[in-house]
Design an enzyme around this catalytic site. Structure first.
Site, PDB file in Angstrom:
ATOM      1  N   ARG A  43      75.128  83.178  31.205  1.00 41.42           N
ATOM      2  CA  ARG A  43      75.548  82.926  32.586  1.00 41.42           C
ATOM      3  C   ARG A  43      74.705  83.687  33.616  1.00 41.42           C
ATOM      4  O   ARG A  43      74.893  83.504  34.818  1.00 41.42           O
ATOM      5  CB  ARG A  43      77.038  83.234  32.776  1.00 41.42           C
ATOM      6  N   TYR A  97      74.476  60.022  46.752  1.00 42.51           N
ATOM      7  CA  TYR A  97      75.181  59.941  45.479  1.00 42.51           C
ATOM      8  C   TYR A  97      76.685  60.176  45.733  1.00 42.51           C
ATOM      9  O   TYR A  97      77.053  61.114  46.450  1.00 42.51           O
ATOM     10  CB  TYR A  97      74.624  60.983  44.499  1.00 42.51           C
ATOM     11  N   ASP A 168      67.675  65.666  46.644  1.00 41.41           N
ATOM     12  CA  ASP A 168      68.069  65.222  45.312  1.00 41.41           C
ATOM     13  C   ASP A 168      66.955  64.273  44.844  1.00 41.41           C
ATOM     14  O   ASP A 168      66.804  63.176  45.361  1.00 41.41           O
ATOM     15  CB  ASP A 168      69.426  64.501  45.396  1.00 41.41           C
ATOM     16  N   LYS A 193      69.880  62.102  33.873  1.00 38.68           N
ATOM     17  CA  LYS A 193      69.206  60.816  34.060  1.00 38.68           C
ATOM     18  C   LYS A 193      67.797  60.870  33.444  1.00 38.68           C
ATOM     19  O   LYS A 193      67.680  60.917  32.248  1.00 38.68           O
ATOM     20  CB  LYS A 193      69.183  60.469  35.554  1.00 38.68           C
TER      21      LYS A 193
HETATM   22  C1  LIG Z   1      74.118  61.256  38.425  1.00 38.88           C
HETATM   23  C2  LIG Z   1      73.643  61.808  39.711  1.00 38.88           C
HETATM   24  C3  LIG Z   1      74.095  63.060  40.178  1.00 38.88           C
HETATM   25  C4  LIG Z   1      75.131  63.868  39.457  1.00 38.88           C
HETATM   26  O1  LIG Z   1      74.686  64.293  38.215  1.00 38.88           O
HETATM   27  P1  LIG Z   1      75.652  64.645  36.967  1.00 38.88           P
HETATM   28  O2  LIG Z   1      74.690  65.075  35.929  1.00 38.88           O
HETATM   29  O3  LIG Z   1      76.432  63.429  36.646  1.00 38.88           O
HETATM   30  O4  LIG Z   1      76.551  65.751  37.425  1.00 38.88           O
HETATM   31  C5  LIG Z   1      73.567  63.522  41.365  1.00 38.88           C
HETATM   32  N1  LIG Z   1      72.674  62.810  42.072  1.00 38.88           N
HETATM   33  C6  LIG Z   1      72.223  61.613  41.657  1.00 38.88           C
HETATM   34  C7  LIG Z   1      71.238  60.869  42.489  1.00 38.88           C
HETATM   35  C8  LIG Z   1      72.690  61.063  40.467  1.00 38.88           C
HETATM   36  O5  LIG Z   1      72.259  59.868  40.075  1.00 38.88           O
END
Ligand SMILES: *Cc1c(COP(=O)(O)O)cnc(C)c1O
Length: 376
Positions: A43, A97, A168, A193
């Site tokens: 952590r 998102y 992001d 992803k």
């Molecule tokens: C899936 C996603 C998230 C969140 O991610 P998790 O791993 O599900 O917590 C944030 N931003 C975008 C653009 C995403 O596609």
């Protein structure tokens, strides 16, 4: 080094004891402390497996420091909580998102952090800035309409006013877009992803300059959203093929977008690589590839959304994205179901809109599956 090479080699910590060429998995959560200055602890985000992956991602995102999280949302919420306090203000893109949208409106607002949602133009960001604005948060390309925000314009605006920028970068991945070279302070990812890429891993990352390291690490240690050693190792292995996967996926997406644009049963295709896309010129400037996400609208000649999805033989109707297998979803019923119908209509998410995450299959197999489901 080029990104292909960084994917394979950056950060690897070969095993000196055995000569094994990969980073071993260090399962320890306890490390001896006598005579040591720094003590690893999961952590504290400083174990060897965490550091090996962070080094690779720092190379890919041109960052100096980074943190790995147990999910993309842990990365997003830790980053925002680290950088703002009660009474301060955040300017956020409205095409966002869903989880980030829900976190801002449902959680951060309870702690007195104010926010304003704005459109994608630099003018709308500029108009929303207040004296207390400390953070600008963007996402490009957007989900699910693949809208493009001009990153350079936003960072120029922010730097002028001493505001921190966060992006992001999940949809583009570091292979197609490197926002720090355009002046962005913090890059966050849902590693679930493209970074993981095999639909079997949930993780996140934040990559940033040294100057933000203390605040982000402090918040991360308090919030405790770290990734365990086994998952770090799986992510490290996945990242070795990131360039290969994303390049092929991007190439396939261009082929699928061109096919759909020509198809008589499709009324619209949203893909930044198409010259018909409103963000095409900006995307061409700031992305090295147009990505592997696209969305399209079923036209009058196409079957009902449900019928179309059930007819697909290979492309999987599934949530999430970025895997080696192509997946598809209808955002109105999935990722954007929590939005009101009016709001969906306002931003252009109809019940006939489909979001496709293009995988590494042969493009002919992808277009054949789409063609038969569209009713050929
Ligand atoms: C899936 C996603 C998230 C969140 O991610 P998790 O791993 O599900 O917590 C944030 N931003 C975008 C653009 C995403 O596609």
């Amino acid at each position: 080094m080029n990104k292909q090479t960084q994917c394979v080699h950056s950060g690897t910590r070969p095993d000196p004891q055995t000569g094994g060429i990969n980073t071993p998995i260090f399962t320890s959560s306890a490390f001896t402390y006598l005579g040591k200055e720094v003590n690893p602890y999961p952590r504290y985000f400083n174990t060897p497996n965490q550091e090996a992956v962070v080094a690779k991602l720092c190379a890919l995102e041109e960052a100096e420091d980074g943190l790995l999280f147990s999910s993309g949302m842990a990365a997003v919420v830790t980053t925002i909580l680290a950088l703002v306090r009660s009474g301060e203000h955040v300017v956020v893109q409205d095409e966002l998102y869903g989880g980030t949208h829900a976190m801002l409106t449902g959680l951060l607002s309870r702690f007195g952090v104010r926010y304003r949602f704005v459109g994608k133009s630099v003018q709308s960001f500029a108009a929303a800035i207040e004296e207390k604005t400390k953070l600008i948060y963007i996402e490009t390309p957007t989900n699910p309409l693949l809208g493009i925000v001009d990153i350079r314009e936003i960072t120029a605006l922010a730097q002028d006013k001493g505001i921190i920028t966060v992006i992001d970068n999940t949809f583009a991945s570091p292979i197609n877009q490197t926002p720090r070279t355009l002046g962005v302070d913090v890059v966050v990812h849902s590693g679930t992803k493209y970074l993981g890429g095999h639909s079997d891993l949930c993780c996140g990352a934040a990559l940033f300059g040294r100057e933000h390291g203390d605040r982000l690490r402090h918040a991360a240690i308090n919030l405790g959203g770290n990734l365990n050693a086994e998952a770090c190792s799986l992510l490290e292995r996945s990242l070795k093929t990131l360039h290969l996967r994303v390049s092929k996926q991007t190439e396939n997406a261009a082929a699928v977008a061109a096919f759909l644009e020509e198809h008589g049963a499709v009324s619209a295709v949203h893909y930044p690589g198409l010259t018909s896309h409103p963000g095409h010129q900006v995307a061409r400037r700031q992305m090295s590839g147009f990505g592997a996400m696209l969305s399209f609208e079923l036209g009058g000649k196409a079957p009902a959304t449900d019928v179309f999805l059930k007819r697909l033989k290979m492309i999987v109707p599934a949530l999430s994205l970025g895997g080696v297998e192509s997946t598809i979803c209808d955002p109105a019923r999935t990722s954007h179901a929590k939005m009101s119908a009016e709001e969906r209509q306002r931003v252009g998410i109809s019940d006939r809109l489909l979001r496709l995450s293009v995988g590494i299959e042969h493009p002919d197999d992808l277009t054949a599956d789409l063609a038969q489901a569209l009713g050929g």
